[in-house]
Every structure is written in C-alpha cells, then in structure tokens.
Write a protein that holds these residues in place. Sequence first.
Motif, mmCIF file in Angstrom:
data_model
loop_
_atom_site.group_PDB
_atom_site.id
_atom_site.type_symbol
_atom_site.label_atom_id
_atom_site.label_comp_id
_atom_site.label_asym_id
_atom_site.label_seq_id
_atom_site.Cartn_x
_atom_site.Cartn_y
_atom_site.Cartn_z
ATOM 1 N N GLY A 34 0.822 -1.206 0.000
ATOM 2 C CA GLY A 34 0.000 0.000 0.000
ATOM 3 C C GLY A 34 0.852 1.251 0.000
ATOM 4 N N ALA A 35 0.211 2.367 -0.282
ATOM 5 C CA ALA A 35 0.926 3.639 -0.402
ATOM 6 C C ALA A 35 0.485 4.639 0.661
ATOM 7 C CB ALA A 35 0.718 4.224 -1.801
ATOM 8 N N ASP A 36 0.005 4.147 1.808
ATOM 9 C CA ASP A 36 -0.501 5.044 2.839
ATOM 10 C C ASP A 36 0.562 6.052 3.287
ATOM 11 O OD1 ASP A 36 -2.843 3.692 2.684
ATOM 12 O OD2 ASP A 36 -2.582 2.533 4.516
ATOM 13 N N GLN A 37 1.803 5.584 3.440
ATOM 14 C CA GLN A 37 2.861 6.478 3.899
ATOM 15 C C GLN A 37 3.170 7.556 2.853
ATOM 16 O OE1 GLN A 37 5.642 3.301 4.706
ATOM 17 N NE2 GLN A 37 5.522 3.670 6.908
ATOM 18 N N LEU A 38 3.137 7.182 1.595
ATOM 19 C CA LEU A 38 3.367 8.177 0.549
ATOM 20 C C LEU A 38 2.195 9.140 0.424
ATOM 21 C CD1 LEU A 38 5.161 6.298 -2.390
ATOM 22 C CD2 LEU A 38 6.122 7.798 -0.650
ATOM 23 N N PHE A 39 0.975 8.687 0.722
ATOM 24 C CA PHE A 39 -0.160 9.605 0.718
ATOM 25 C C PHE A 39 -0.002 10.649 1.818
ATOM 26 C CE2 PHE A 39 -2.949 5.995 -1.121
ATOM 27 C CZ PHE A 39 -2.495 6.291 -2.399
ATOM 28 N N LEU A 40 0.471 10.215 2.988
ATOM 29 C CA LEU A 40 0.748 11.161 4.069
ATOM 30 C C LEU A 40 1.852 12.132 3.654
ATOM 31 C CD1 LEU A 40 0.609 12.231 6.963
ATOM 32 C CD2 LEU A 40 2.139 10.354 7.637
ATOM 33 N N LYS A 41 2.910 11.601 3.075
ATOM 34 C CA LYS A 41 4.011 12.448 2.612
ATOM 35 C C LYS A 41 3.525 13.432 1.551
ATOM 36 C CE LYS A 41 8.486 12.191 0.251
ATOM 37 N NZ LYS A 41 8.083 12.982 -0.926
ATOM 38 N N SER A 42 2.639 12.974 0.665
ATOM 39 C CA SER A 42 2.114 13.845 -0.389
ATOM 40 C C SER A 42 1.381 15.044 0.196
ATOM 41 C CB SER A 42 1.175 13.050 -1.302
ATOM 42 O OG SER A 42 1.851 11.984 -1.930
ATOM 43 N N THR A 43 0.611 14.794 1.250
ATOM 44 C CA THR A 43 -0.109 15.889 1.896
ATOM 45 C C THR A 43 0.862 16.902 2.487
ATOM 46 O OG1 THR A 43 -1.916 14.373 2.452
ATOM 47 C CG2 THR A 43 -1.822 16.455 3.656
#
Length: 259
Positions: A156-165
């Motif tokens: 999953g990309a949850d950590q990258l979604f947080l980083k994106s924000t």
Amino acid sequence: MSPLLLTPPPLLVPGVGTAVNVVTVLVGCLLGVLLGHRLPERTRELVTDGLGLVTLLIAATAAVEVLSPELAAAVGDSAPMLIVLGSVLLGGITGSLLRLEQRVEGLGRWLQRRLAGGAGSVDRQRFVEGFVVASLVFCTGPLTILGSLNDGLGNGADQLFLKSTLDGFAAIAFAASFGWGVAASVLTIVVVQGGLTLAGLGLGDLLPDAHLAAVTAVGGLVLVGVALRLLRIREVAVSDLLPALLVAPLLVQLVVFLR
C-alpha cells in the motif's frame, strides 16, 4: 452481504503514491506562485524561515533514531554514533568526489533555461535554489524511503499519501519564496521515489529495523543541512551528503558481521 465485503480493498498499484505526490507538489507550487506575488518580500522570507524551523524539527525527530534499541542491539551501545559519523564522512567524501552538488545545481540551471527562458541572474538563482532545496526536502526524509519501498512491495501507499499531503503544503510555502523552481523538483521525486519503488519490487522484504534506523538517523542529519540553508546560516553542500544514505546500512552490516 457481509460488511467485510463492502470494505474497499487497499490500493496496491505500485507507483500510485509517487503519482499522487507529484500532483500535490504541482498543485501546491501553483498556489504558492499565485500567492507569492501578492506577498511582500519580508513575508516570503519569514515563510522560508518558518520552513527552515519545521525542517529542523523533522530532522531532529529522524536523527533521534540513532538511539534506536534495534540498532543498539544489532551493533552494540557505542557503535550507532560512530556508524552515523562514518556514514556522513564517507558519504560526504564520495559525493564531493562525484561533485553531486554541482551536478544537481547544474541540472537546476539547465531546467531554468529550458522552462524559464531568459530570466535575469537573480531569478535564475532563485529558480535553482527552489529546485535544489525542494528536491532535498521532498526526497531525503524517512517517509520517502519507507513509503516508496512499501509501495513497491505491494503493502500500500498510505505512507506516501501522508508524505504527499505534507509536501503539498510545503510546496505552497516554498513556491511563495522560490517560484517555479519548486515545480521542477517533481523530476527528482519521480527519479528517487520511482527508483525506490522499483527496488521494493525486487526486494523480498524491507531492510532490517537496525539498518533502517541508521538510514533514518543519517537522513535526519542531511535534513539539518537543508534547514541551515533555509535559515541562511550556512550553504551546506547537502547533495554531496546523499551517498551517506547508502553507506549507513552497509556500515551496519559490516559491524554486525564483525561482532
């Protein structure tokens, strides 16, 4: 129908996290440029100072991983500091010999000529500085490494979604001070995060906790260099220090082997 069947599955397409990150940075940059022209110079400088302080805070929370129990258990209580020191020195020497800082700045100037035409020297320097600083801030944090590897491993990309924000908000502030050079940093994001995602596809598992702690601690020190640049304290050649992120897990493995 069971409630479990109504729960959407996690998005496991490798690379989606990086794609979202690119979009948020571009949108943030657009908003920052539109906002920046309406702000006085002293306000833009204050925004940069604020980013420098926040970057220093993020760097401190990453660098504290040098005290990680997993790292101490793997290499001993006295070795973590020496591993970080050795990584920074060996990585810095390697980066200096490879002239990474000059190459990154040269890439920024080339992009400026291609994207910003015949702008004056002040605008050119502002473009290059925005590209270099934004690239380093967006690509040297622990979320970059962990998130990209997890994305490639199909977790999953949850950590990258947080980083994106976080990067989207940072891009607004950066672009308000540096302009369109911040948008050019998406090329660095694609190369770095895309490369780590591909590496994750080829790995059977994540780095051991001890190795990852060393990488995170060294990454924190690299971010301190970025913060010093943002605060206009010292122009640290941060790009030259990037090989330290590769040296750190190798030194951990060497110490583990010798114990």
